[in-house]
Design a protein around this motif. Sequence first.
Motif, PDB file in Angstrom:
ATOM      1  N   SER A 125      59.122 -13.018  -6.269  1.00 34.94           N
ATOM      2  CA  SER A 125      58.721 -11.614  -6.162  1.00 34.94           C
ATOM      3  C   SER A 125      58.948 -10.865  -7.460  1.00 34.94           C
ATOM      4  CB  SER A 125      59.507 -10.947  -5.026  1.00 34.94           C
ATOM      5  OG  SER A 125      60.895 -10.998  -5.303  1.00 34.94           O
ATOM      6  N   VAL A 126      59.532 -11.526  -8.462  1.00 32.16           N
ATOM      7  CA  VAL A 126      59.860 -10.844  -9.719  1.00 32.16           C
ATOM      8  C   VAL A 126      59.179 -11.490 -10.922  1.00 32.16           C
ATOM      9  CG1 VAL A 126      61.730 -10.181 -11.266  1.00 32.16           C
ATOM     10  CG2 VAL A 126      62.090 -10.126  -8.794  1.00 32.16           C
ATOM     11  N   PHE A 127      59.097 -12.816 -10.945  1.00 32.23           N
ATOM     12  CA  PHE A 127      58.787 -13.543 -12.181  1.00 32.23           C
ATOM     13  C   PHE A 127      57.821 -14.681 -11.878  1.00 32.23           C
ATOM     14  CE2 PHE A 127      60.612 -16.278 -15.765  1.00 32.23           C
ATOM     15  CZ  PHE A 127      59.902 -15.583 -16.741  1.00 32.23           C
ATOM     16  N   ASP A 128      56.712 -14.775 -12.655  1.00 26.12           N
ATOM     17  CA  ASP A 128      55.732 -15.849 -12.465  1.00 26.12           C
ATOM     18  C   ASP A 128      55.283 -16.345 -13.835  1.00 26.12           C
ATOM     19  OD1 ASP A 128      53.910 -17.627 -11.490  1.00 26.12           O
ATOM     20  OD2 ASP A 128      52.422 -16.131 -10.901  1.00 26.12           O
ATOM     21  N   PRO A 129      56.158 -17.096 -14.572  1.00 28.98           N
ATOM     22  CA  PRO A 129      55.801 -17.518 -15.930  1.00 28.98           C
ATOM     23  C   PRO A 129      54.745 -18.623 -15.931  1.00 28.98           C
ATOM     24  CG  PRO A 129      57.854 -18.530 -15.280  1.00 28.98           C
ATOM     25  CD  PRO A 129      57.469 -17.590 -14.167  1.00 28.98           C
ATOM     26  N   GLN A 130      54.003 -18.710 -17.048  1.00 35.67           N
ATOM     27  CA  GLN A 130      52.974 -19.745 -17.218  1.00 35.67           C
ATOM     28  C   GLN A 130      53.101 -20.338 -18.623  1.00 35.67           C
ATOM     29  OE1 GLN A 130      49.417 -17.403 -16.569  1.00 35.67           O
ATOM     30  NE2 GLN A 130      49.312 -17.954 -14.392  1.00 35.67           N
ATOM     31  N   ILE A 131      52.927 -21.649 -18.698  1.00 38.96           N
ATOM     32  CA  ILE A 131      52.859 -22.353 -19.984  1.00 38.96           C
ATOM     33  C   ILE A 131      51.444 -22.890 -20.136  1.00 38.96           C
ATOM     34  CG2 ILE A 131      53.761 -24.271 -21.344  1.00 38.96           C
ATOM     35  CD1 ILE A 131      56.343 -24.047 -19.735  1.00 38.96           C
ATOM     36  N   PHE A 132      50.836 -22.726 -21.321  1.00 41.23           N
ATOM     37  CA  PHE A 132      49.444 -23.158 -21.438  1.00 41.23           C
ATOM     38  C   PHE A 132      49.183 -23.863 -22.764  1.00 41.23           C
ATOM     39  CE2 PHE A 132      49.537 -18.774 -23.066  1.00 41.23           C
ATOM     40  CZ  PHE A 132      48.909 -18.915 -24.301  1.00 41.23           C
ATOM     41  N   THR A 133      48.129 -24.675 -22.747  1.00 42.15           N
ATOM     42  CA  THR A 133      47.546 -25.267 -23.940  1.00 42.15           C
ATOM     43  C   THR A 133      46.070 -25.499 -23.648  1.00 42.15           C
ATOM     44  OG1 THR A 133      47.747 -27.012 -25.617  1.00 42.15           O
ATOM     45  CG2 THR A 133      48.035 -27.674 -23.315  1.00 42.15           C
ATOM     46  N   GLY A 134      45.333 -25.928 -24.605  1.00 41.60           N
ATOM     47  CA  GLY A 134      43.910 -26.159 -24.375  1.00 41.60           C
ATOM     48  C   GLY A 134      43.178 -26.330 -25.686  1.00 41.60           C
ATOM     49  N   PHE A 135      41.916 -25.867 -25.717  1.00 44.11           N
ATOM     50  CA  PHE A 135      41.126 -25.968 -26.938  1.00 44.11           C
ATOM     51  C   PHE A 135      40.087 -24.865 -26.937  1.00 44.11           C
ATOM     52  CE2 PHE A 135      39.224 -28.690 -23.737  1.00 44.11           C
ATOM     53  CZ  PHE A 135      37.887 -28.323 -23.753  1.00 44.11           C
ATOM     54  N   GLY A 136      39.540 -24.571 -28.095  1.00 47.78           N
ATOM     55  CA  GLY A 136      38.520 -23.532 -28.207  1.00 47.78           C
ATOM     56  C   GLY A 136      38.132 -23.347 -29.658  1.00 47.78           C
ATOM     57  N   ALA A 137      37.533 -22.178 -29.949  1.00 46.73           N
ATOM     58  CA  ALA A 137      37.091 -21.901 -31.316  1.00 46.73           C
ATOM     59  C   ALA A 137      36.964 -20.399 -31.502  1.00 46.73           C
ATOM     60  CB  ALA A 137      35.761 -22.594 -31.596  1.00 46.73           C
ATOM     61  N   PHE A 138      36.902 -19.981 -32.764  1.00 44.97           N
ATOM     62  CA  PHE A 138      36.635 -18.573 -33.062  1.00 44.97           C
ATOM     63  C   PHE A 138      35.724 -18.491 -34.269  1.00 44.97           C
ATOM     64  CE2 PHE A 138      40.585 -19.538 -35.296  1.00 44.97           C
ATOM     65  CZ  PHE A 138      40.359 -19.010 -36.567  1.00 44.97           C
ATOM     66  N   ASN A 139      34.955 -17.368 -34.345  1.00 45.64           N
ATOM     67  CA  ASN A 139      33.978 -17.154 -35.411  1.00 45.64           C
ATOM     68  C   ASN A 139      34.316 -15.866 -36.128  1.00 45.64           C
ATOM     69  OD1 ASN A 139      31.238 -15.964 -36.451  1.00 45.64           O
ATOM     70  ND2 ASN A 139      30.879 -18.163 -36.177  1.00 45.64           N
ATOM     71  N   ASP A 140      34.217 -15.875 -37.482  1.00 43.30           N
ATOM     72  CA  ASP A 140      34.621 -14.705 -38.261  1.00 43.30           C
ATOM     73  C   ASP A 140      33.456 -13.790 -38.636  1.00 43.30           C
ATOM     74  OD1 ASP A 140      33.257 -16.119 -40.158  1.00 43.30           O
ATOM     75  OD2 ASP A 140      34.993 -16.488 -41.467  1.00 43.30           O
ATOM     76  N   PHE A 141      32.286 -13.957 -37.947  1.00 40.01           N
ATOM     77  CA  PHE A 141      31.092 -13.120 -38.171  1.00 40.01           C
ATOM     78  C   PHE A 141      30.459 -13.352 -39.535  1.00 40.01           C
ATOM     79  CE2 PHE A 141      33.431 -10.715 -34.935  1.00 40.01           C
ATOM     80  CZ  PHE A 141      32.444 -10.568 -33.966  1.00 40.01           C
TER      81      PHE A 141
END
Length: 494
Positions: A125-141
Amino acid sequence: MRQSLTLIKAGLVLLVLLFSTATLSAQKNQVALRYIAPNYILGLGKVPTPLEGAETFGSGLEFEYQRRIAPNFLLGVPIRLSTGEALVNMEDASKDPVNPFTDVEELSVIGGNLLFIFEPIARSSVFDPQIFTGFGAFNDFDGNTTAELPIGVNLNLRLGNGFYLSPQASWRFAFGPDQDIRRNVQLGIGAHLQLNAEPVEPEPPAVVDSDGDGIEDSADQCPNQAGPVTTLGCPDTDGDGIADKDDKCPAIAGTSAYMGCPDTDGDGIADPDDGCPEQAGPESNNGCPVTDRDGDGVPDAEDKCPNEAGLLTLMGCPDFDGDGIADRDDDCPRVAGLAKMNGCPDTDGDGVTDRDDKCPKQAGPATNQGCPEITVEDQETIDFAIQNINFETASATLTAESRSVLDRVEDILRRYPGYMLAIGGHTDSVGSAESNQKLSNRRAESVYTYLVGKGIIAARMSYAGFGETMPIADNRYKDGREQNRRVTLDLSIR
């Protein structure tokens, strides 16, 4: 720009696919909106000298959709738009090899990821932590697209039903052109919402008859323990009509006169309080018949040693040595001693009983087995003697000066009668090992014989020759050979 549009289209398609399955279980869908602050400077392997005007953290927004696919596992798709300042690695040959980052550029990016999210602990009822990893990309325009691998944590703090404050921190590895200056740290904070979260169900109403004994809880004196009506719903294990909670003997049937306990011998004393529950006796004798098997005038009920005649003052127990301590409590029952020593004597009063005292007639600390410790002055005398016991050349005859030295050793031995003396003879390496061994033994024996002649008990001393086997200096030199020609004197407690 074309690559950034491709990235946005892919993210939107994935969002549509995930939303399309949301109707199967609304509880599985979660969204988050965060303010984010990327930092491309901390992403470097080392922090270079800051450039004037460079901002450490940028700013931006991130929207994330999450879809639960297992109890503790979710897929997430965040889309972000942010700006920040990154250091530029100039390519001219004059750049500083230690700090090659010599310029700053404004970096605006749009990016997205597919995240694998794990909840390491049960949601509360107080705390719901998450750990994540994955993949993706970004573009600088500017047409530059960089692949990335994020690793991070969401610390979701519950504010209401399905609504959380969501601080975030992540590290993002970069792959592609300028990957060394595109790695970044991203911090964020925002709101996290579980769609259609079910409210906490109220507690079910109390069961009318919790223990199922046919008596309503309101009238049941033991609502959580089944019992008969005769005891108002409380258990009565022995069936004597007295509830266990009021029964001093709940496992044995008794009477109310004795609070549920029996009186087997009928002497008016309940069995738990009766020293002899199967033999009638007066209350003054704890319910036991008055007997005195050893005839010492102490009733058996009060006699700590009922089979041995003893003293009234010692509750019927004997005291063979008459020291006021009963034999059964006396560690030395045949020798009078002190109460503080458990009945054992301490002749010299040093706090060590005679049986454990190596010097029972001479006071000394327990750490030294009851014997006096050798004083610094006396030890110096022994050390002086070791260095000044000499013999006539190539013989075992003590010099006159050596006999004078041994007279002082003899005085020490008389003042420490609890100590033994080990005498050791040693030589240098001149001559054969066999002759040196014999000479060292004769010299040790000469010291032993002299002290015996002065009245020291022979049994307190031992001697041995070690020849040239235990040198303390280098035999190649005159000074070393003189040091090796010696007699050792070792005092130890018997």
